[in-house]
Structures are given as C-alpha cells and as structure tokens.
Design an enzyme around this catalytic site. Sequence first.
Site, PDB file in Angstrom:
ATOM      1  N   GLY A 161      55.890  65.393  55.902  1.00  0.00           N
ATOM      2  CA  GLY A 161      57.338  65.172  55.929  1.00  0.00           C
ATOM      3  C   GLY A 161      58.012  65.237  54.568  1.00  0.00           C
ATOM      4  O   GLY A 161      59.099  64.688  54.404  1.00  0.00           O
ATOM      5  N   SER A 162      57.399  65.941  53.610  1.00  0.00           N
ATOM      6  CA  SER A 162      58.064  66.013  52.300  1.00  0.00           C
ATOM      7  C   SER A 162      59.381  66.790  52.403  1.00  0.00           C
ATOM      8  O   SER A 162      60.360  66.453  51.725  1.00  0.00           O
ATOM      9  CB  SER A 162      57.143  66.610  51.235  1.00  0.00           C
ATOM     10  OG  SER A 162      56.857  67.957  51.490  1.00  0.00           O
TER      11      SER A 162
ATOM     12  N   LEU B 214      54.675  71.418  64.526  1.00  0.00           N
ATOM     13  CA  LEU B 214      53.666  72.405  64.929  1.00  0.00           C
ATOM     14  C   LEU B 214      53.651  72.747  66.417  1.00  0.00           C
ATOM     15  O   LEU B 214      52.919  73.649  66.828  1.00  0.00           O
ATOM     16  CB  LEU B 214      52.272  71.922  64.488  1.00  0.00           C
ATOM     17  CG  LEU B 214      52.175  71.624  62.985  1.00  0.00           C
ATOM     18  CD1 LEU B 214      50.762  71.234  62.607  1.00  0.00           C
ATOM     19  CD2 LEU B 214      52.646  72.811  62.150  1.00  0.00           C
TER      20      LEU B 214
ATOM     21  N   LEU C 112      55.208  74.286  69.972  1.00  0.00           N
ATOM     22  CA  LEU C 112      56.176  75.288  70.406  1.00  0.00           C
ATOM     23  C   LEU C 112      57.320  74.562  71.118  1.00  0.00           C
ATOM     24  O   LEU C 112      57.073  73.699  71.970  1.00  0.00           O
ATOM     25  CB  LEU C 112      55.497  76.271  71.373  1.00  0.00           C
ATOM     26  CG  LEU C 112      56.331  77.464  71.815  1.00  0.00           C
ATOM     27  CD1 LEU C 112      56.640  78.378  70.620  1.00  0.00           C
ATOM     28  CD2 LEU C 112      55.596  78.261  72.895  1.00  0.00           C
TER      29      LEU C 112
ATOM     30  N   HIS D  58      59.326  78.500  57.887  1.00  0.00           N
ATOM     31  CA  HIS D  58      57.938  78.975  57.908  1.00  0.00           C
ATOM     32  C   HIS D  58      57.536  79.298  56.469  1.00  0.00           C
ATOM     33  O   HIS D  58      58.300  79.939  55.743  1.00  0.00           O
ATOM     34  CB  HIS D  58      57.818  80.221  58.798  1.00  0.00           C
ATOM     35  CG  HIS D  58      56.398  80.652  58.967  1.00  0.00           C
ATOM     36  ND1 HIS D  58      55.517  79.970  59.791  1.00  0.00           N
ATOM     37  CD2 HIS D  58      55.681  81.642  58.382  1.00  0.00           C
ATOM     38  CE1 HIS D  58      54.334  80.544  59.714  1.00  0.00           C
ATOM     39  NE2 HIS D  58      54.402  81.552  58.872  1.00  0.00           N
TER      40      HIS D  58
ATOM     41  N   ASP E  74      57.585  81.500  65.657  1.00  0.00           N
ATOM     42  CA  ASP E  74      57.964  82.242  64.449  1.00  0.00           C
ATOM     43  C   ASP E  74      58.719  83.540  64.705  1.00  0.00           C
ATOM     44  O   ASP E  74      58.595  84.506  63.946  1.00  0.00           O
ATOM     45  CB  ASP E  74      56.717  82.498  63.580  1.00  0.00           C
ATOM     46  CG  ASP E  74      56.087  81.200  63.148  1.00  0.00           C
ATOM     47  OD1 ASP E  74      56.831  80.224  62.929  1.00  0.00           O
ATOM     48  OD2 ASP E  74      54.851  81.144  63.054  1.00  0.00           O
TER      49      ASP E  74
END
Length: 190
Positions: free
Chosen positions: A12-13, A85, A87, A104, A145
């Site tokens: 979570g940076s 991560l 979908l 991404h 993506d």
Amino acid sequence: MKKIAILASGSGSNAENIANYFKESDYAQVSFIIANNPEAYVLERAKRLGIESAVVSKSEFMEADNVISMLKERDIDFIVLAGFLLLVPQKLIAAYPGRIVNIHPALLPKHGGKGMYGDRVHKAVVECGDTESGITIHIIDEHYDKGTTCFQAKCPVLPTDTPDDVAAKVHALEYEHFPHVIDEILHNLD
Ligand code: GAR
C-alpha cells in the site's frame, strides 16, 4: 468534495502516497480503503492515516453486491486500484463506468495479464533484456491489464539492472505521477 476509494492487496505504499497527496486537496479525498487480504500492510497504513478500511474475501469481492453497497453507502465517486491483484467483476465496473483506474508497473501491452504483478513484472523485464520499463495508468475493463490507457511514463533499464533496481525506478515513477493523473481524471469526469 469527491470521494476516492482505494483497493489494494499488499504493502500500500501507493495508497499512502495518494492519500497524502489528496490531504492537501480541497477537491477530493481518499475516504475508504478496501483490502482483499487481512494481512495486507495497507491496513496498517490506513489506520495510521485515519482512513476507514475494510477487508473483503475474494468470493465476496467477485460477487460484488456487498462491495458496491459499501462504496455507495459512503458516496464513493471514484475507485483507484493500487497494487490490487483480483480481477474486477463486470458488476462493479458497471456500477462505476469509466471510474476505476489501475496502475500497472510496466509499459502495457508488454508484461501484462493474469499473474503479472509486482516483482514478477520486473523479473520479466530483466529476463527479456528490455532497455526500458515504466508505468501504465489505465481505466479498466473486465480483462486483466486492458482498457483505456490514460498515461505512461518510462525509465531506462540498464544491462546491469536487477529486478529490484527496476522496481525502485518504477516505484519512483508511480509516486511522482499516479496522484496527479488521478487528480486530472477527476477534474475531467463531470
Ligand atoms: C505497484 O508497483 C503496482 O504498480 C503493482 O503493485 C505494486 C504495489 O505496490 N501493481 C500490479 O502489479 C498490478 N498488476 P504498493 O502496494 O507498495 O503500492
């Protein structure tokens, strides 16, 4: 005030960086963080930042109704995927059309798709002998993506770079650009 929810699976940076950016804003704020993993460090960050958070299981997330209710109850206008991560199911996309953005850590369409996240992406970049990498920020669709790219930024990859070196360069690009790109998208929404 526009309300942003961040979805994250890990450290979570980026979530923290985005939340801090919008602390200074009189236009939008991060008001909710959802993690799909109770161990995710992003939950510690949320606590420290004083932002409400929730954990949802994978099945609850894929089913979507409960998550949509949680977001609507909190008047969330926009969703940011920051190291998330899973979908995103069609139901959630339909509830927030054009209002879910993902980052991404590579130059899509290269090194994207199911299973391509975090360090796996940087390893693939090094293994392919790529001379550049970077970030792609896109409005998502129901495929991993894909969707509409809003922004890309590049960094050089040297022959001596390890995946960790590439990760450091890519993270720097993420921290520099992601909040501004979100801000710009929000201003163009209505
Ligand atoms: C970020 O580098 C983000 O681009 C990547 O995960 C990292 C999360 O770091 N996302 C993906 O790989 C999505 N396919 P953070 O949790 O410290 O923000």
